[in-house]
Design an enzyme around this catalytic site. Structure first.
Site, PDB file in Angstrom:
ATOM      1  N   THR A 121       0.858  -1.190   0.000  1.00 24.30           N
ATOM      2  CA  THR A 121       0.000   0.000   0.000  1.00 24.30           C
ATOM      3  C   THR A 121       0.892   1.237   0.000  1.00 24.30           C
ATOM      4  OG1 THR A 121      -1.651  -1.227   1.247  1.00 24.30           O
ATOM      5  CG2 THR A 121      -1.853   1.171   1.262  1.00 24.30           C
ATOM      6  N   GLU A 149      -3.686  -4.605  -2.623  1.00 21.48           N
ATOM      7  CA  GLU A 149      -4.227  -5.835  -2.038  1.00 21.48           C
ATOM      8  C   GLU A 149      -5.320  -5.482  -1.024  1.00 21.48           C
ATOM      9  OE1 GLU A 149      -3.842  -9.115  -2.758  1.00 21.48           O
ATOM     10  OE2 GLU A 149      -5.516  -9.116  -1.354  1.00 21.48           O
ATOM     11  N   GLU A 153      -6.616  -9.892   7.220  1.00 23.59           N
ATOM     12  CA  GLU A 153      -5.988 -10.914   8.057  1.00 23.59           C
ATOM     13  C   GLU A 153      -7.097 -11.690   8.758  1.00 23.59           C
ATOM     14  OE1 GLU A 153      -3.090  -9.061  10.635  1.00 23.59           O
ATOM     15  OE2 GLU A 153      -2.138  -8.099   8.915  1.00 23.59           O
ATOM     16  N   LYS A 205      -7.039   2.029  -2.887  1.00 24.90           N
ATOM     17  CA  LYS A 205      -6.710   1.271  -1.667  1.00 24.90           C
ATOM     18  C   LYS A 205      -6.897   2.141  -0.421  1.00 24.90           C
ATOM     19  CE  LYS A 205      -5.077  -1.619   1.237  1.00 24.90           C
ATOM     20  NZ  LYS A 205      -5.799  -2.788   1.665  1.00 24.90           N
ATOM     21  N   GLY A 254     -16.834  -0.198  19.485  1.00 24.26           N
ATOM     22  CA  GLY A 254     -15.851  -0.897  20.313  1.00 24.26           C
ATOM     23  C   GLY A 254     -14.751   0.049  20.755  1.00 24.26           C
ATOM     24  N   CYS A 261      -2.894  -1.802   9.004  1.00 25.08           N
ATOM     25  CA  CYS A 261      -3.343  -1.089   7.799  1.00 25.08           C
ATOM     26  C   CYS A 261      -4.107   0.198   8.094  1.00 25.08           C
ATOM     27  CB  CYS A 261      -4.192  -2.022   6.941  1.00 25.08           C
ATOM     28  SG  CYS A 261      -3.215  -3.355   6.240  1.00 25.08           S
TER      29      CYS A 261
END
Ligand code: NAD
Length: 449
Positions: A121, A149, A153, A205, A254, A261
């Site tokens: 990235t 990409e 994960e 991205k 949360g 990332c």
């Protein structure tokens, strides 16, 4: 095709194995010899569900191998993927040193025309830098393509094998055709392969990550209003998420987003905007809300611990930034643990897979435990910091027996508030009013951060 993958971390090892599984001849490079040794033996150096058997199968079939030599890999390949890290620099911009070193080495190694694909990235315009770094070292024609990409994960294999879309940024028709051939078996329809110019691909991205983070910060911001006004953020989430224009994902309130990332990509995007004298006000607010959110439970925990907080113990369940990964980079759990330690609180931690990675940042100042229950012994509060499914239905009776005080701070809204309070616990969560199930009287938060 003969493919090289430079950098075998979370992205490179997954992409390499998935291309090999698709029948390609893959050679993966990493400068870290220990990683190369482990991967060559079939041991993934990261925790990613399903990766180990796939790695072992492709090693056995001799479709994948590992080396620390970029020149060996480049000279045997038609396509070279760059999957090195691009962490944040102190000023928030992306550190492109790993990419530059790798690109220059590719330039020095290349003997015949190749396509270099940037999967790391990177800020807009980096494809030009990559081409220039390579051109500095060689006169062999090299076409640089931007192919960001989008894998997550924890679900990386499925995301790579069945992507929603593949973005290919290039001005070169032959390079595009090569990339298209490579990715066609992974998509259901050819239209999922989206061609664009490299700048737009690089920006796509960042735009995706910033937008997903916006959804999270939006809900976290709203959660404070829910707490004050007496609403329940979970109900609001359901009401919103069932609107097909909105959809249910990335709406969980949360203790904030983390990982390798979102935080760094948002900082890099803001920095790029600054360089272009643009102010991305929504993205700035997203980051600000998230920074505050990571510590939102701290005043409540300290209020609960009372005057002698320094003598008390808090147990954290979860260290990874999300479940199904051992990645603790910028994990809110780590930030929370560090803040409690700074306040003098004793901290014990349990995570199913991330403890050894957490040790690198937290060091020996916390008590690492081998199972969730032993971590609770003599504890004054339990904090759920990562939403691992195995934390969802605790044995409340056992938990209560082990703890000094029955108090739960649910930073991921994982537990049933009713079940926790029925079991006699005082229960705090995000965006819902605190519930007192036991004898404990809770004072108003008296600590300002
Ligand atoms: P990582 O830190 O896990 O792996 C990077 C690897 O590159 C390391 O193993 C490092 O040793 C190796 N490396 C660095 N310089 C090298 C060189 N010159 N030669 C050989 N190896 C070298 O990083 P990651 O999480 O896999 O991310 C890689 C890139 O992909 C980043 O730009 C990241 O933002 C992006 N990305 C990551 C994810 C994710 O979920 N982790 C998802 C999408 C995109």
């Amino acid at each position: 095709m003969r493919i090289a993958m430079i950098g075998t971390g979370y992205v490179g090892s997954v992409a390499g194995v998935c291309f090999a599984e698709n029948g390609h001849d893959v050679i993966c490079v990493d400068q870290d010899r220990k990683k190369v040794q482990e991967l060559s033996k079939g041991n993934p150096v990261i925790y990613e569900p399903g990766l180990e058997p796939l790695l072992k199968r492709n090693l056995a079939a001799r479709r994948i191998r590992f080396t620390d030599s970029i020149s060996e890999a480049v000279q045997q390949s038609e396509i070279v993927f760059m999957t090195v890290g691009t962490p944040s620099k102190a000023d928030g911009s992306a550190n492109l040193d790993y990419l530059e070193n790798a690109a220059r080495e590719v330039g020095r190694a290349v003997r015949s025309p190749i396509v270099v694909v940037n999967k790391s990235t990177v800020p807009v315009g980096t494809h030009r830098w990559v081409a220039a770094w390579i051109r500095d070292e060689t006169t062999v024609p090299v076409q640089v393509v931007s192919n960001p990409e989008f894998l997550r994960e924890g679900a990386a294999l499925r995301d790579f094998m069945e992507p929603d879309r593949v973005v290919i940024g290039t001005h070169h028709p032959e390079a595009f055709q090569m990339m298209r051939r490579l990715y066609l078996p992974f998509v259901k329809q050819a239209s999922q392969i989206i061609r664009m110019d490299p700048v737009s691909a690089e920006l796509t991205k960042y735009a995706c990550n910033a937008f997903l983070a916006t959804r999270i910060s939006f809900m976290n911001d709203l959660s404070h209003l829910c707490e004050k006004a007496g609403g329940d953020i979970e109900h609001v989430q359901r009401g919103m998420g069932s609107d097909t224009r909105i959809g249910p994902r990335f709406l969980n309130a949360g203790i904030g987003y983390g990982g390798s990332c979102f935080p760094k990509d948002i900082r890099a995007l803001l920095r790029t905007a600054q360089e272009h004298e643009i102010s991305l006000r929504i993205v700035s607010a997203v980051e600000e809300v998230n920074e505050r959110q990571k510590l939102t439970l701290v005043p409540k925990i300290l209020a609960h611990l009372g005057r002698f907080a320094a003598k008390k113990k808090v147990t954290l369940w979860g260290l990874a930034f999300k479940p199904q990964t051992d990645d603790t980079r910028e994990s809110p759990a780590i930030v929370l643990a560090q803040e409690l330690i700074r306040r003098g609180v004793r901290v014990a931690v349990f995570d199913p897979v991330a403890a050894s990675k957490a040790l690198e940042t937290l060091g020996p100042q916390v008590e690492y435990c081998d199972d969730p229950y032993s971590a609770l012994r003599d504890s004054n509060a339990l904090v759920i910091a990562t939403e691992w499914p195995e934390f969802q239905n605790p044995d409340y009776a056992r938990v209560k027996l082990l703890m000094t005080e029955p108090a739960i701070f649910d930073g991921r809204n994982l537990l049933s508030a009713d079940a926790a309070t029925r079991a006699g616990f005082s229960y705090w969560s995000i965006g819902r009013k605190p519930r007192t199930g036991a004898r404990i009287r809770v004072r108003e938060p008296n600590v300002v951060i």
